[in-house]
Design a protein around this motif. Structure first.
Motif, PDB file in Angstrom:
ATOM      1  N   GLU A  45       0.560  -1.182   0.358  1.00 22.58           N
ATOM      2  CA  GLU A  45      -0.704   0.057   0.147  1.00 22.58           C
ATOM      3  C   GLU A  45       0.696   1.148  -0.326  1.00 22.58           C
ATOM      4  N   ARG A  63       0.528   4.702  -2.914  1.00 30.45           N
ATOM      5  CA  ARG A  63       0.563   5.314  -2.115  1.00 30.45           C
ATOM      6  C   ARG A  63       1.789   6.708  -3.199  1.00 30.45           C
ATOM      7  N   ARG A  95      -4.216  -2.556  -9.496  1.00 30.08           N
ATOM      8  CA  ARG A  95      -4.886  -2.740  -7.800  1.00 30.08           C
ATOM      9  C   ARG A  95      -5.662  -4.027  -8.127  1.00 30.08           C
TER      10      ARG A  95
END
Length: 103
Positions: free
Chosen positions: A54, A58, A82
């Motif tokens: 994650e 980001r 994703r």
């Protein structure tokens, strides 16, 4: 925030390492093993890897948003990552079945 308690790695350490890797090649595939190798660490229990993934997503999104890259390239690449994570990442947890009990 402490992300990996086995190696005492903070979120800021991860972010700096990911940005260093992106500075070398902005379109390389960054995975937790590559980040840990760059930090001269290794995954031990690997329980932090979902959080590391994650963080990679980001930081990569933010990095490319600041760069001059085309928005279409960024979005399509990250959406594909994703989709793969949803498709392959949540089927099993540590190769155990849902009803598995250790005790």
């Amino acid at each position: 925030m402490l992300v990996c308690h086995c190696n005492i790695i903070t979120e800021k350490d991860l972010e700096r390492t990911i940005i260093d890797l992106l500075d070398q090649d902005p379109w390389q595939l960054i995975v937790p093993a590559k980040v840990y190798h760059a930090m001269a660490k290794r995954g031990r229990c690997c329980g932090c890897f979902p959080n590391v993934v994650e963080t990679i997503i980001r930081v990569t999104e933010e990095y490319h948003a600041r760069s001059e890259a085309g928005v279409v390239d960024i979005v399509s690449h990250l959406e594909r990552v994703r989709e793969l994570r949803v498709q392959y990442g949540s089927r099993t947890h540590e190769r155990r079945q849902t009803g598995h009990r250790a005790a």
